[in-house]
Design a protein around this motif. Structure first.
Motif, PDB file in Angstrom:
ATOM      1  N   THR A 287      -1.444  51.124  43.831  1.00  0.00           N
ATOM      2  CA  THR A 287      -2.400  50.330  44.598  1.00  0.00           C
ATOM      3  C   THR A 287      -2.984  51.201  45.698  1.00  0.00           C
ATOM      4  O   THR A 287      -2.370  52.178  46.136  1.00  0.00           O
ATOM      5  N   ILE A 288      -4.199  50.837  46.150  1.00  0.00           N
ATOM      6  CA  ILE A 288      -4.923  51.632  47.144  1.00  0.00           C
ATOM      7  C   ILE A 288      -5.379  50.726  48.289  1.00  0.00           C
ATOM      8  O   ILE A 288      -6.134  49.775  48.069  1.00  0.00           O
ATOM      9  N   LEU A 289      -4.918  51.025  49.492  1.00  0.00           N
ATOM     10  CA  LEU A 289      -5.366  50.325  50.698  1.00  0.00           C
ATOM     11  C   LEU A 289      -6.243  51.274  51.487  1.00  0.00           C
ATOM     12  O   LEU A 289      -5.816  52.383  51.829  1.00  0.00           O
ATOM     13  N   SER A 290      -7.471  50.868  51.790  1.00  0.00           N
ATOM     14  CA  SER A 290      -8.422  51.767  52.444  1.00  0.00           C
ATOM     15  C   SER A 290      -8.857  51.184  53.792  1.00  0.00           C
ATOM     16  O   SER A 290      -8.072  50.584  54.497  1.00  0.00           O
ATOM     17  N   GLU A 291     -10.102  51.428  54.186  1.00  0.00           N
ATOM     18  CA  GLU A 291     -10.706  50.885  55.406  1.00  0.00           C
ATOM     19  C   GLU A 291      -9.909  51.260  56.666  1.00  0.00           C
ATOM     20  O   GLU A 291      -9.358  50.419  57.351  1.00  0.00           O
ATOM     21  N   PHE A 292      -9.869  52.547  57.001  1.00  0.00           N
ATOM     22  CA  PHE A 292      -9.052  53.002  58.123  1.00  0.00           C
ATOM     23  C   PHE A 292      -9.420  52.371  59.471  1.00  0.00           C
ATOM     24  O   PHE A 292      -8.530  52.131  60.284  1.00  0.00           O
ATOM     25  N   PRO A 293     -10.705  52.076  59.767  1.00  0.00           N
ATOM     26  CA  PRO A 293     -10.983  51.393  61.038  1.00  0.00           C
ATOM     27  C   PRO A 293     -10.332  50.018  61.128  1.00  0.00           C
ATOM     28  O   PRO A 293     -10.164  49.479  62.221  1.00  0.00           O
ATOM     29  N   GLU A 294      -9.945  49.458  59.973  1.00  0.00           N
ATOM     30  CA  GLU A 294      -9.314  48.142  59.953  1.00  0.00           C
ATOM     31  C   GLU A 294      -7.790  48.238  59.770  1.00  0.00           C
ATOM     32  O   GLU A 294      -7.131  47.295  59.344  1.00  0.00           O
ATOM     33  N   LEU A 295      -7.257  49.422  60.135  1.00  0.00           N
ATOM     34  CA  LEU A 295      -5.810  49.599  60.236  1.00  0.00           C
ATOM     35  C   LEU A 295      -5.442  49.938  61.683  1.00  0.00           C
ATOM     36  O   LEU A 295      -4.313  50.341  61.968  1.00  0.00           O
ATOM     37  N   CYS A 296      -6.426  49.763  62.555  1.00  0.00           N
ATOM     38  CA  CYS A 296      -6.243  50.071  63.973  1.00  0.00           C
ATOM     39  C   CYS A 296      -5.284  49.058  64.606  1.00  0.00           C
ATOM     40  O   CYS A 296      -5.553  47.858  64.612  1.00  0.00           O
ATOM     41  N   GLY A 297      -4.168  49.548  65.127  1.00  0.00           N
ATOM     42  CA  GLY A 297      -3.182  48.678  65.743  1.00  0.00           C
ATOM     43  C   GLY A 297      -1.932  48.519  64.910  1.00  0.00           C
ATOM     44  O   GLY A 297      -0.886  48.103  65.410  1.00  0.00           O
ATOM     45  N   VAL A 298      -2.030  48.829  63.608  1.00  0.00           N
ATOM     46  CA  VAL A 298      -0.857  48.731  62.736  1.00  0.00           C
ATOM     47  C   VAL A 298      -0.424  50.116  62.248  1.00  0.00           C
ATOM     48  O   VAL A 298       0.348  50.231  61.300  1.00  0.00           O
TER      49      VAL A 298
ATOM     50  N   LYS B 174      -8.472  41.648  63.557  1.00  0.00           N
ATOM     51  CA  LYS B 174      -8.997  41.853  62.207  1.00  0.00           C
ATOM     52  C   LYS B 174      -8.102  42.814  61.421  1.00  0.00           C
ATOM     53  O   LYS B 174      -7.770  42.566  60.257  1.00  0.00           O
ATOM     54  N   SER B 175      -7.679  43.899  62.071  1.00  0.00           N
ATOM     55  CA  SER B 175      -6.870  44.918  61.402  1.00  0.00           C
ATOM     56  C   SER B 175      -5.493  44.393  61.006  1.00  0.00           C
ATOM     57  O   SER B 175      -5.002  44.679  59.907  1.00  0.00           O
ATOM     58  N   ALA B 176      -4.873  43.638  61.911  1.00  0.00           N
ATOM     59  CA  ALA B 176      -3.533  43.120  61.614  1.00  0.00           C
ATOM     60  C   ALA B 176      -3.551  42.233  60.385  1.00  0.00           C
ATOM     61  O   ALA B 176      -2.618  42.254  59.569  1.00  0.00           O
ATOM     62  N   GLY B 177      -4.626  41.456  60.223  1.00  0.00           N
ATOM     63  CA  GLY B 177      -4.767  40.619  59.033  1.00  0.00           C
ATOM     64  C   GLY B 177      -5.157  41.421  57.809  1.00  0.00           C
ATOM     65  O   GLY B 177      -4.679  41.169  56.703  1.00  0.00           O
ATOM     66  N   ALA B 178      -6.042  42.432  57.996  1.00  0.00           N
ATOM     67  CA  ALA B 178      -6.506  43.251  56.870  1.00  0.00           C
ATOM     68  C   ALA B 178      -5.361  44.044  56.258  1.00  0.00           C
ATOM     69  O   ALA B 178      -5.285  44.226  55.037  1.00  0.00           O
ATOM     70  N   ALA B 179      -4.438  44.526  57.094  1.00  0.00           N
ATOM     71  CA  ALA B 179      -3.319  45.340  56.610  1.00  0.00           C
ATOM     72  C   ALA B 179      -2.384  44.558  55.693  1.00  0.00           C
ATOM     73  O   ALA B 179      -1.626  45.156  54.917  1.00  0.00           O
ATOM     74  N   LYS B 180      -2.436  43.230  55.765  1.00  0.00           N
ATOM     75  CA  LYS B 180      -1.570  42.409  54.925  1.00  0.00           C
ATOM     76  C   LYS B 180      -1.862  42.622  53.436  1.00  0.00           C
ATOM     77  O   LYS B 180      -1.035  42.306  52.582  1.00  0.00           O
ATOM     78  N   LYS B 181      -3.035  43.152  53.112  1.00  0.00           N
ATOM     79  CA  LYS B 181      -3.357  43.432  51.711  1.00  0.00           C
ATOM     80  C   LYS B 181      -2.415  44.478  51.126  1.00  0.00           C
ATOM     81  O   LYS B 181      -2.252  44.565  49.915  1.00  0.00           O
ATOM     82  N   GLY B 182      -1.825  45.309  51.998  1.00  0.00           N
ATOM     83  CA  GLY B 182      -0.923  46.355  51.533  1.00  0.00           C
ATOM     84  C   GLY B 182       0.498  45.888  51.326  1.00  0.00           C
ATOM     85  O   GLY B 182       1.373  46.703  50.989  1.00  0.00           O
ATOM     86  N   GLY B 183       0.760  44.598  51.498  1.00  0.00           N
ATOM     87  CA  GLY B 183       2.093  44.065  51.265  1.00  0.00           C
ATOM     88  C   GLY B 183       3.149  44.713  52.142  1.00  0.00           C
ATOM     89  O   GLY B 183       2.881  45.054  53.302  1.00  0.00           O
ATOM     90  N   THR B 184       4.329  44.924  51.578  1.00  0.00           N
ATOM     91  CA  THR B 184       5.450  45.473  52.339  1.00  0.00           C
ATOM     92  C   THR B 184       6.061  46.699  51.666  1.00  0.00           C
ATOM     93  O   THR B 184       7.145  47.149  52.045  1.00  0.00           O
TER      94      THR B 184
END
Length: 565
Positions: free
Chosen positions: A360-371, A425-435
């Motif tokens: 799987t691929i998680l992208s959008e680095f500006p939306e990983l800000c804070g996590v 926004k980032s904290a919610g977006a990062a949830k796509k990457g699961g655990t």
């Protein structure tokens, strides 16, 4: 409920179906999320206390569960997502006027990350029907690709497109052409009033007349790069195009070059060797300045492409294990529910695929800000963690250097629907990457080669990000949205997932899968994640055609390595 609030923020669900009015996402949070519109003065019962709202709270927005002093932190998803700009009373809705973006700092990898694998017993023996390539990859579709190395060749690509699509049965029906024909006649016979009375007769999408039955389409990519700009732009473009040619959903390709541009044929060939030294797909490469006239170039290109497609048509779908899936994880047009319903559902599906041996691929680095620190700690080793940290720091610095920090990422639509800081926004977006553990970190243009969750450096821009994921090998892309986004991709089927039921009912022409039942409390994230994986298997097997594919939504925007959020 105030009529003004009803008009500005219609209920996300009817109140009779909502089993709860608010949700606290993490035990450490000092805010609640409103799941329905809440009235000024309404009393909310939370845990062992009551909260009297001091103003209306629109659905998807957040309000404080305790007093917060000026300068103190707003906590959501268990992390810092903002700081108060003024003293906030208990029951205050948070807005762009009373809090500002703030995040946790990040550093080196710390501690040992222990992930909990999901139960995959339902899926261990499952397979999908895909196109097996010589290099071991398996496609979920079978496309022929026509690409220009430079914008000068866009016109020739368009001419080839016009020659092929209708004749081979790949053109999409356009009901608006017939509407215009009717309007011409109506205006001549009866005037403007006759035009207004006309109705649109929707044409049905059909593949009955497709000449090559085992080819899903011939895709034409055009762009504005390849020359001018920086040499880095042309190099990144060639890396991206090489990734598209290597993608398992592509059977072969036709490449048009002018000859004098920065993005030389030799550069594309070099990038192909980096990605796959044993690349063996049929590849037609033509240079206009060598061929002479446009007629000579186009005649040769069209004949060779037709013969190449005939060869690709001999391939058929065959069973493949789910470990051959490479799934892109994307969000766009997000709302205040995305991080509660759609994104965590995608995250659980990602965890299932990773546990099954897939990618799987998680992208959008500006939306990983804070996590960042959480993701750093999830990296499998120090080198992987360091690469992610350095890419984030470099990207953030380049954005700040031109006055466009990550804090400027949320769009007006995001803010209106509750995502008022980039950290929220980032904290919610990062949830796509699961655990799952982070198995690898890729810079833009690099190709996925490790099983597990991969982080890919891209902008947060929907199309630039999905474009990059397909170029890194994604054979299906999951795209969550709370507001409604029609984004698709030329070669990777994009499954559109809504965060709320109202959206799926309002825009059924673009939404494939609805996670709104999580908001109403009718289903769990785990249930939705498993249902989503069932749909992925059907899409990968060609049994379900996503709406973006049916509509011909072939969005392609290469990232020029400047600042894009």
């Amino acid at each position: 409920m105030g009529q003004a609030l009803r008009n500005r923020f219609p209920l996300i669900q009817s109140e009779t179906t909502i089993l709860r009015k608010t949700i606290k996402i993490h035990p450490a949070d000092n805010v609640l999320v409103a799941l329905v519109n809440l009235e000024n003065g309404e009393t909310i019962h939370h845990e062992d206390s009551t909260i009297t709202l001091i103003q209306e709270v629109p659905a998807k927005h957040k309000f404080t569960i305790q007093p917060v002093k000026q300068g103190e932190e707003i906590i959501m998803y268990g992390i810092i997502v903002g700081k108060a700009l003024e003293n906030l009373s208990k029951g205050s809705v948070i807005t762009t006027e009373n809090i500002k973006h703030a995040t946790n700092s990040f550093g080196r990898k710390t501690g040992v990350f222990n992930s909990i694998k999901p139960d995959i017993s339902k899926f261990e023996k499952r397979k999908f029907q895909g196109f097996h390539r010589d290099d071991g990859q398996v496609g979920t579709a079978n496309y022929w690709l026509v690409i220009p190395l430079v914008f000068c060749e866009n016109r020739n690509v368009e001419i080839i497109k016009q020659a092929f699509l209708e004749e081979l049965g790949f053109s999409k029906p356009n009901p608006f052409k017939n509407l215009v024909k009717q309007m011409k006649k109506a205006l001549t016979l009866g005037g403007p009033s006759e035009v207004e009375a006309l109705s649109l007769d929707e044409a049905k999408n059909t593949t009955e007349n497709r000449f090559f039955e085992n080819i899903d389409g011939i895709k034409f990519l055009t762009h504005q790069g390849g020359c001018g700009g920086t040499r880095q732009d042309s190099e990144m473009l060639c890396s991206l195009l090489a990734g598209y040619l290597n993608n398992p959903n592509v059977a072969g390709g036709t490449v048009l070059s002018l000859g004098c541009q920065n993005a030389q044929i030799s550069l594309l060939e070099e990038k192909l060797k980096v990605i796959n030294k044993n690349f063996s797909k049929p590849l037609i490469v033509l240079e206009q300045q060598q061929e002479g006239t446009e007629i000579a170039l186009l005649t040769k290109a069209i004949k060779a492409t037709f013969v190449g497609m005939a060869e690709a048509n001999s391939q058929e779908r065959k069973p493949a294990p789910l470990s051959k899936l490479c799934i892109g994880l994307e969000c766009g047009g997000s709302d205040g529910f995305s991080g509660i319903s759609a994104n965590p559902s995608v995250g659980h599906a990602s965890d299932l695929i990773v546990a099954l041996g897939g990618k799987t691929i998680l992208s959008e680095f500006p939306e990983l800000c804070g996590v960042e620190q959480e993701l750093i700690n999830r990296c499998v080793d120090e080198n992987t963690a360091e690469k992610f940290a350095q890419l984030m720091k470099a990207y953030s610095a380049s954005a700040a250097a031109v006055g466009s920090g990550f804090d400027m990422n949320p769009s007006p639509g995001n803010i209106k629907d509750g995502l008022i800081t980039d950290a929220i926004k980032s904290a919610g977006a990062a949830k796509k990457g699961g655990t799952s553990p982070v198995s690898d970190v890729l810079d833009y243009g690099e190709y996925v080669n490790k099983a597990g969750l991969n982080l890919l450096c891209t902008p947060g821009n929907d199309v630039e990000s999905t474009t990059a994921m397909a170029g890194s090998g994604a054979n299906v892309i999951l795209f969550t949205t709370g507001l409604g986004t029609p984004t698709g991709n030329p070669i990777a089927p994009v499954v559109k997932i809504s965060s709320n039921t109202t959206l799926s009912q309002r825009m059924p022409d673009i939404i494939d899968f609805n996670t709104g039942e999580i908001i109403t409390g009718e289903k769990t994230i785990e249930e939705m994640g498993e249902e989503l994986l069932e749909m992925i298997i059907k899409v990968a097997s060609g049994e379900v055609v996503p709406k973006a594919v049916a509509l011909g939504q072939d969005d392609f925007i290469p990232w020029k390595r400047g600042v894009s959020l």
